[in-house]
Motif scaffolding. Structure first.
Motif, PDB file in Angstrom:
ATOM      1  N   LEU A 177     -13.214  -5.971  -3.355  1.00  0.00           N
ATOM      2  CA  LEU A 177     -11.923  -6.039  -2.694  1.00  0.00           C
ATOM      3  C   LEU A 177     -11.962  -7.003  -1.519  1.00  0.00           C
ATOM      4  N   VAL A 178     -10.843  -7.717  -1.331  1.00  0.00           N
ATOM      5  CA  VAL A 178     -10.705  -8.578  -0.172  1.00  0.00           C
ATOM      6  C   VAL A 178      -9.357  -8.276   0.471  1.00  0.00           C
ATOM      7  N   GLY A 179      -9.363  -8.046   1.794  1.00  0.00           N
ATOM      8  CA  GLY A 179      -8.120  -7.834   2.533  1.00  0.00           C
ATOM      9  C   GLY A 179      -7.510  -9.166   2.930  1.00  0.00           C
ATOM     10  N   VAL A 180      -6.191  -9.239   2.947  1.00  0.00           N
ATOM     11  CA  VAL A 180      -5.493 -10.495   3.210  1.00  0.00           C
ATOM     12  C   VAL A 180      -4.474 -10.295   4.326  1.00  0.00           C
ATOM     13  N   SER A 181      -4.439 -11.229   5.264  1.00  0.00           N
ATOM     14  CA  SER A 181      -3.340 -11.305   6.217  1.00  0.00           C
ATOM     15  C   SER A 181      -2.865 -12.758   6.266  1.00  0.00           C
ATOM     16  N   ILE A 182      -1.555 -12.947   6.398  1.00  0.00           N
ATOM     17  CA  ILE A 182      -0.954 -14.280   6.396  1.00  0.00           C
ATOM     18  C   ILE A 182      -0.199 -14.460   7.704  1.00  0.00           C
ATOM     19  N   GLY A 193      -1.064 -13.610  10.552  1.00  0.00           N
ATOM     20  CA  GLY A 193      -1.176 -12.399  11.343  1.00  0.00           C
ATOM     21  C   GLY A 193      -0.537 -11.169  10.739  1.00  0.00           C
ATOM     22  N   ALA A 194       0.163 -11.283   9.626  1.00  0.00           N
ATOM     23  CA  ALA A 194       0.823 -10.140   8.993  1.00  0.00           C
ATOM     24  C   ALA A 194      -0.005  -9.643   7.820  1.00  0.00           C
ATOM     25  N   ASP A 195      -0.258  -8.343   7.788  1.00  0.00           N
ATOM     26  CA  ASP A 195      -1.060  -7.748   6.721  1.00  0.00           C
ATOM     27  C   ASP A 195      -0.368  -7.942   5.379  1.00  0.00           C
ATOM     28  N   ALA A 196      -1.094  -8.474   4.395  1.00  0.00           N
ATOM     29  CA  ALA A 196      -0.551  -8.702   3.053  1.00  0.00           C
ATOM     30  C   ALA A 196      -1.222  -7.825   2.017  1.00  0.00           C
TER      31      ALA A 196
END
Length: 638
Positions: free
Chosen positions: A573-578, A580-583
């Motif tokens: 799993l990889v967490g993503v933010s764009i 500064g906003a959590d995606a």
């Protein structure tokens, strides 16, 4: 029963593949092929006006004329000689008749299998049902009979008419003065199709004098009493039905009363072209306005053929048909400016009214609306069908200064639409062999793609000639095209006029598709990362981490970006933010290993600096690994 107009239909068009759907062999980095869609778009009726003195516009009947007006032209929307002339034009490949005839004959072959199913007593609960299907079939087959000369179409149309005359002796659930009876609404909308069909059958040998007399009696006794007399679009539909039936049966007094009712309804139209009973309908105000106008305009066409000018009638509130059409067009292009209520306005699918109105006034600003749905075939929910064939303007007439038979456009008229300066760009695939698929959607400048406005999009690669991505595309609809990786790509788009010619080109941005390796300054890493070698990675290696909390930050100045990594049975799993906003999280697990999987795909409305942060989650423990290889970006050319 709900008093409602027909809900908007979906966009109409044909999508075809540009190439067969085949995955090309893997050759180097990002060896994943895909399929992209190619969206293929595909005699003036001169109004003879006899100006008459304005009569009392009240809705109550007026004294009929001492003698009926001269019949200046045959037919209702079209006559047999006009259809025969258009058949000749179609054979000569003249547009729009060639496409309209081809469309009609496809419908006609299908309608030969249609079996009439008259309902006794006639009671309609749905949007049209059998009454709509049978009336439409009879009308379409009658047109096909005259266009082709083949009696089998006409005979089947006659059989349908006879089935209803002999099978229906009563209509129930009618209330002409209220909105509680659905049967009244549907009969009002669709009943004129029976008249149109019978008129085109004329005196054919299989449609006898007795047939004509029995139909006339049935229409007058059974159908006519159900016609709506309300002051909204129901009443407009009912007026069309009364005009058609009274004319067909030779009831001159009834015909005069029906036209007077039409004038009374026009007296409600305001000087700015708005129709109070329709604009009050919130988000559906435009849709109801088009609904009302299609019946008003159709009556004006029929009256003009009988020597009565309703086209230039000005009501007591200052409204005219022309002003109402201009108002409809104005907010069609700019629904955000709709001043009647705060609901988000729905722009409906173009209706048959546009063919009739354009044939009368030749207004260039309406061309994109008129042509967006051509040919107008059997689709609709009223008696007005196949209007490209019956009333359309030849494609040889193009936009330009044209003198109108009515006074010039009212102040509410809108200029022709224009595309926006910035299209929406989306990376639709990973690159392969130096090319990448890009989703390209080009909205209108003033209405964000509302309506079905036909546009052409062209691109130029590395200074070469511009080439169209498709003959036409609805404004705002995404089409997937191929961009090269590396060379500068220029884009432009324009609204198409009636002949399919671009009206005014608008240049979009010049862009470059670039691939940035994980060793590029676009990447920065924190935590435990190492280089993982593999021949199909960009540069032969990718950044890999199995440590929870390790991050990779990607910074691009772009319209769109796609971060590419590896997927497989051991990937986690990889967490993503764009920005500064959590995606959310992306799970990279896959049944087989793929070194070129889109991990994150994102696009923005304009080019600018953006940051995407990727964080290794480190769970589940059996597959903690995350591999990041490169970022593909659509950047402004420099």
């Amino acid at each position: 029963m709900v008093d409602s107009a027909h809900p908007p239909a979906p966009l109409h068009g044909t999508e075809m593949p540009l190439t067969p759907s085949r995955r090309p062999p893997r050759r180097g980095p990002f060896g994943v092929g895909a399929r992209w869609p190619l969206i293929v778009g595909a005699s003036i009726l001169m109004g003879i006006a006899v100006v008459f003195a304005t009569v009392d516009p009240a809705l109550s009947p007026t004294q009929p004329p001492a003698t009926p007006p001269a019949r200046l032209a045959e037919g209702y929307l079209v006559s047999v000689p006009e259809l025969l002339a258009r058949a000749d034009l179609a054979r000569a490949r003249e547009q729009p008749y060639a496409d309209a005839v081809a469309d009609l004959m496809v419908d006609a072959e299908r309608l030969l299998d249609h079996v009439a199913q008259p309902i006794q007593p006639l009671f309609i609960e749905d949007e049209g049902g059998i009454f709509e299907a049978d009336g439409t079939a009879a009308y379409g087959l009658a047109i096909a009979f005259r266009i082709s000369g083949e009696e089998r179409y006409g005979r089947h149309a006659a059989d349908i008419l006879r089935a209803w005359v002999g099978g229906v002796s009563a209509v129930v659930d009618t209330c002409p003065n209220s909105g509680d009876c659905h049967t009244t609404l549907i009969v009002s909308r669709l009943g004129a199709a029976f008249v149109f069909a019978a008129d085109l059958l004329g005196d054919a040998s299989f449609w006898t004098t007795a047939d004509r007399a029995e139909l006339a009696d049935w229409l007058q006794r059974i159908i006519l009493p159900a016609a709506s007399e309300r002051i909204n679009n129901w009443g407009d539909a009912g007026t069309l039905l009364r005009v058609a039936i009274t004319d067909y049966v030779g009831d001159d007094a009834g015909f005069a009363r029906a036209l007077n009712h039409w004038r009374g309804l026009m007296d409600l139209v305001q000087a700015d072209g708005s129709i109070p009973e329709e604009v009050r309908r919130g988000s559906l105000g435009l849709q109801y306005t088009q609904e009302a106008l299609q019946y008003k305009v159709a009556v004006a066409e029929i009256a003009g053929r009988r020597g009565i000018d309703l086209w230039s009638y000005k009501g007591t509130a200052g409204g005219t048909l022309r002003a109402a059409m201009d108002t409809l067009a104005r907010y069609w292009y700019a629904p955000g400016d709709w001043p009647y209520g705060t609901d988000e306005i729905v722009v409906p699918r173009p209706g048959a009214v546009w063919e009739l109105a354009y044939a009368r006034w030749l207004e260039p600003a309406w061309i994109p609306i008129v042509t967006a749905r051509r040919p107008y075939g059997d689709l609709g929910h009223s008696a007005l069908r196949w209007t490209t064939l019956t009333n359309g303007i030849p494609a040889t007439i193009v936009a330009g200064p044209i003198s109108s038979p009515s006074p010039g456009p009212t102040p509410s008229a809108s200029p022709p639409p224009e595309v926006a300066s910035d299209p929406r760009l989306r990376l639709a695939s990973v690159p392969i062999d130096g090319r990448v698929e890009v989703g390209l959607a080009w909205p209108l400048a003033r209405s964000d793609g509302a309506g079905e406005i036909a546009i052409r999009i062209e691109i130029s690669s590395d200074g070469g000639a511009f080439e169209a991505v498709a003959p036409s595309t609805p404004a705002g609809r995404e089409v997937v095209v191929v961009f090269p990786v590396g060379p500068t790509v220029r884009m432009r788009a324009a609204v198409l006029d009636l002949s399919g010619t671009p009206m005014a080109w608008v240049d979009g941005p010049s862009v470059v598709v670039r691939i940035h390796d994980d060793t590029d300054p676009a990447f920065s890493f924190a935590g435990a990362w190492s280089a993982a070698g593999f021949a199909d990675y960009v540069g032969g290696s990718a950044a890999s981490s199995s440590t929870a909390g390790a991050t990779a930050t990607v910074t691009v100045d772009a319209y769109a970006a796609m971060i590419v990594g590896a997927a497989g049975a051991t990937r986690g799993l990889v967490g993503v933010s764009i920005d500064g906003a959590d995606a959310g999280d992306v799970d990279l697990r896959a049944p087989t290993f793929d070194p070129a999987t889109p991990v994150v795909t994102v696009s923005w409305s304009s080019a600018g600096q953006h940051t995407v942060l990727l964080e290794v989650r480190g769970a589940p423990a059996a597959r903690p690994t995350v591999g990041i290889d490169a970022v593909v970006a659509i950047e402004a050319a420099r």
